[in-house]
Design a protein around this motif. Structure first.
Motif, PDB file in Angstrom:
ATOM      1  N   GLN A   7       0.849  -1.172   0.000  1.00 45.32           N
ATOM      2  CA  GLN A   7       0.000   0.000   0.000  1.00 45.32           C
ATOM      3  C   GLN A   7       0.891   1.230   0.000  1.00 45.32           C
ATOM      4  N   ARG A  50       4.046  -0.135  -4.674  1.00 46.27           N
ATOM      5  CA  ARG A  50       4.934  -1.210  -5.115  1.00 46.27           C
ATOM      6  C   ARG A  50       4.376  -1.747  -6.427  1.00 46.27           C
ATOM      7  N   LEU A  63      -0.691   5.277  10.787  1.00 47.01           N
ATOM      8  CA  LEU A  63       0.464   4.752  10.053  1.00 47.01           C
ATOM      9  C   LEU A  63       0.180   4.505   8.575  1.00 47.01           C
ATOM     10  N   HIS A  64      -0.975   3.934   8.275  1.00 44.45           N
ATOM     11  CA  HIS A  64      -1.273   3.569   6.884  1.00 44.45           C
ATOM     12  C   HIS A  64      -2.190   4.593   6.221  1.00 44.45           C
ATOM     13  N   ASP A  65      -2.267   5.788   6.828  1.00 48.32           N
ATOM     14  CA  ASP A  65      -3.027   6.892   6.253  1.00 48.32           C
ATOM     15  C   ASP A  65      -4.451   6.452   5.872  1.00 48.32           C
ATOM     16  N   ARG A  69       8.104   7.433   7.114  1.00 48.79           N
ATOM     17  CA  ARG A  69       6.765   7.657   7.675  1.00 48.79           C
ATOM     18  C   ARG A  69       6.780   7.432   9.192  1.00 48.79           C
ATOM     19  N   GLU A 107       9.833  -0.215  17.072  1.00 51.36           N
ATOM     20  CA  GLU A 107       9.553  -1.614  16.698  1.00 51.36           C
ATOM     21  C   GLU A 107       8.057  -1.870  16.604  1.00 51.36           C
ATOM     22  N   PHE A 134       6.412  -3.085  13.237  1.00 50.32           N
ATOM     23  CA  PHE A 134       5.615  -4.322  13.193  1.00 50.32           C
ATOM     24  C   PHE A 134       4.296  -4.076  12.458  1.00 50.32           C
ATOM     25  N   TYR A 135       3.611  -2.995  12.823  1.00 54.47           N
ATOM     26  CA  TYR A 135       2.328  -2.718  12.169  1.00 54.47           C
ATOM     27  C   TYR A 135       2.544  -2.328  10.700  1.00 54.47           C
ATOM     28  N   ARG A 149       4.724  -3.586   8.776  1.00 56.82           N
ATOM     29  CA  ARG A 149       4.908  -4.859   8.054  1.00 56.82           C
ATOM     30  C   ARG A 149       3.573  -5.575   7.888  1.00 56.82           C
ATOM     31  N   LEU A 150       2.730  -5.519   8.925  1.00 54.30           N
ATOM     32  CA  LEU A 150       1.409  -6.156   8.802  1.00 54.30           C
ATOM     33  C   LEU A 150       0.567  -5.465   7.726  1.00 54.30           C
ATOM     34  N   TYR A 151       0.712  -4.147   7.621  1.00 55.23           N
ATOM     35  CA  TYR A 151      -0.050  -3.400   6.609  1.00 55.23           C
ATOM     36  C   TYR A 151       0.678  -3.379   5.271  1.00 55.23           C
ATOM     37  N   ASP A 152       1.832  -4.049   5.246  1.00 56.87           N
ATOM     38  CA  ASP A 152       2.627  -4.171   4.020  1.00 56.87           C
ATOM     39  C   ASP A 152       2.931  -2.806   3.406  1.00 56.87           C
ATOM     40  N   LEU A 153       3.414  -1.890   4.233  1.00 56.14           N
ATOM     41  CA  LEU A 153       3.744  -0.544   3.762  1.00 56.14           C
ATOM     42  C   LEU A 153       5.182  -0.532   3.256  1.00 56.14           C
ATOM     43  N   PRO A 154       5.385  -0.208   1.996  1.00 50.40           N
ATOM     44  CA  PRO A 154       6.759  -0.154   1.497  1.00 50.40           C
ATOM     45  C   PRO A 154       7.453   1.133   1.973  1.00 50.40           C
ATOM     46  N   ASN A 155       8.737   1.080   2.151  1.00 53.34           N
ATOM     47  CA  ASN A 155       9.543   2.263   2.521  1.00 53.34           C
ATOM     48  C   ASN A 155       8.913   3.041   3.677  1.00 53.34           C
ATOM     49  N   THR A 183      10.081  -1.757  21.387  1.00 53.30           N
ATOM     50  CA  THR A 183      10.275  -0.313  21.470  1.00 53.30           C
ATOM     51  C   THR A 183       9.172   0.393  20.675  1.00 53.30           C
TER      52      THR A 183
END
Lengths: 251, 232
Positions: free
Chosen positions: A10, A18, B146-148, B110, B93, B97-98, B100-106, B90
């Motif tokens: 996303q 991506r 995080l994922h807007d 952010r 971290e 972690f979130y 990665r769960l939301y599959d946010l690139p780069n 932390t």
């Protein structure tokens, strides 16, 4: 993997999405990233707190010691009961870990955070299951040498290690599913063993028979069926858990 | 953007929601108020795909629940009174972690920007269990953004925040609203909720009892209405 899985990455504001390479590959990549994220989170948190592992380990050591002193067995009798004691220890300490793994998420309110993530819930299952399996293996890695010394038996035989791998995998597989069912219950500490032990009987019987056969140096023909049973049950349990996890987590 | 039709939820024989008809337009900010046990959190959990309705239709971000729950979750952010964080990770971290769960690139830039925004940049490498309740809630705000998300659900999000934290959250929700994002916020602070949102809705005994736009009533008149409904 089901179609509700996360697809391609996303994009955040100001960032390009991506590229959608091949849909299936991208979905598989996202699925694996979710599994590894949950696994990493559980390992990192456990590395810091050592709550689960220390409880499982101390409990396992106590069980092994209690059996060792309580039974007061001769060499032959020890050989006969060793596999049973080993797996009783693995099962009880594993249940302890499985219970804590999910109840911690629920008690700290972080379970909702996981469930809100846009990933196939089976990815959450595999992440949690792999974590639980690894914790059981770490405990076994410490218990087996202790067990070998106390019982004077070759517990570290390569094939017995395979039995431990397969047996704990099956137990963690079905245990993670049932722990996520029990976590919504008020009496979850009691509920999990009541649900889990009857369902896990085939894995336990196969593991005890395979370990016992190896310790008694029986022929491969006699024990290979138990290996087949272990592999079969692992596949069935994990496949059922994969399909049912989404429904189990619903309120 | 959010729409419920005849939404009903029972826990056993106990009805919690009784035919709720709620509509929140794209870009609208709605405050949801009501006494304890009115069904506010249950309604929010259904909208967040964390619970299933017993009866009725639910649409969030133009998608049907529970059928399209996966895609709804991608477009939805939740900031609740529980921070949904891991104490043994932390701050950085937790967000990673979130991400990665939301599959946010780069996502690193952010993450850094959000930690800066909520005033936790200096504590980003500290374990969350060492944070005060208010600091955890600040981090929960960062997690929720995080994922807007297109739709933001807030369940008593001011819990534990100090006045500076409350001001920060006010700023965040106003900014999201100005950006055309849809917000639904549960609050017990009637005056604050009415002043902040475009529209306020009172839920009582599992039903929508009253709704008013900010420009339709004075804050005092709304507070009297709330007292009359809740008291009655």
């Amino acid at each position: 993997m089901r179609p509700s899985s996360a697809g391609e990455g996303q994009a955040l504001p100001g960032q390009p999405a991506r590229p959608a390479a091949s849909g299936a590959l991208a979905a598989a990549g996202a699925y694996w990233r979710a599994v590894s994220a949950v696994l990493w989170k559980d390992l990192a948190a456990e590395f810091r707190s050592r709550e689960l592992l220390s409880a499982m380990l101390v409990f396992s050591l106590l069980v092994v010691l209690i059996f060792n002193f309580a039974l007061q067995l001769d060499r032959v009798a020890r050989e006969n009961v060793a596999a049973g004691v080993l797996w009783v220890t693995a099962v009880f300490s594993g249940t302890l870990g499985l219970n804590r793994s999910l109840s911690q998420e629920k008690d700290r309110g972080s379970l909702d955070g996981l469930l809100l993530a846009p990933v196939d819930r089976s990815a959450l299952y595999f992440g949690k299951m792999l974590g639980n399996w690894l914790f059981m293996l770490v405990v076994q890695a410490i218990i087996l040498p202790v067990f070998s010394v106390l019982y004077n038996l070759p517990m570290l035989l390569p094939l017995n290690l395979v039995v431990v791998l397969l047996g704990t995998l099956g137990y963690a597989g079905v245990g993670t599913l049932l722990a996520s069912m029990a976590v919504h219950s008020r009496s979850r500490d009691v509920m999990l063993p009541i649900l889990l032990l009857p369902v896990a009987v085939p894995v336990l019987v196969a593991a005890v028979q395979a370990s016992g056969g190896l310790l008694e140096q029986r022929a491969w023909d006699e024990i290979s069926q138990w290996f087949s049973l272990l592999i079969g049950y692992d596949v069935i349990f994990i496949a059922v858990a994969f399909m049912a996890f989404d429904y189990v987590l619903e309120e | 953007m959010i729409e419920t039709r005849a939404l009903t939820k029972h826990f056993g024989r106990q009805p919690v929601l009784r035919g709720v008809e709620l509509s929140v337009a794209p870009g609208e900010f709605v405050a949801l108020m009501g006494p304890n046990g009115a069904g506010k959190t249950t309604l929010l959990r259904i909208l967040a795909s964390l619970a299933r309705p017993s009866f009725g239709a639910v649409r969030v971000a133009g998608l049907n629940l529970p059928a399209e729950a996966g895609e709804v979750r991608r477009r939805l952010g939740v900031i609740a009174h529980l921070p949904l964080l891991y104490g043994d990770l932390t701050a950085e971290e937790n967000l990673r972690f979130y991400a990665r769960l939301y599959d946010l690139p780069n996502s690193e830039a952010r993450l850094a920007a959000l930690l800066e925004r909520v005033g936790l940049a200096a504590r980003r490498r500290d374990l969350v269990r060492t944070f005060s309740r208010g600091m955890q809630q600040r981090l929960a705000i960062a997690r929720g953004l995080l994922h807007d998300p297109e739709v933001l659900l807030l369940d008593e999000p001011y819990t534990g925040l100090d006045p500076l934290g409350c001001a920060l959250l006010d700023e965040v929700v106003r900014e999201r609203s100005a950006q055309g994002r849809t917000l639904l916020m549960i609050t017990h602070d009637v005056a604050h909720g009415f002043a902040l949102a475009h529209r306020s809705v009172i839920l009582a005994r599992g039903q929508i009892a009253f709704t008013a736009r900010r420009d339709e009533l004075t804050p005092d008149a709304f507070a009297r209405q709330y007292a009359a409904i809740v008291g009655g």
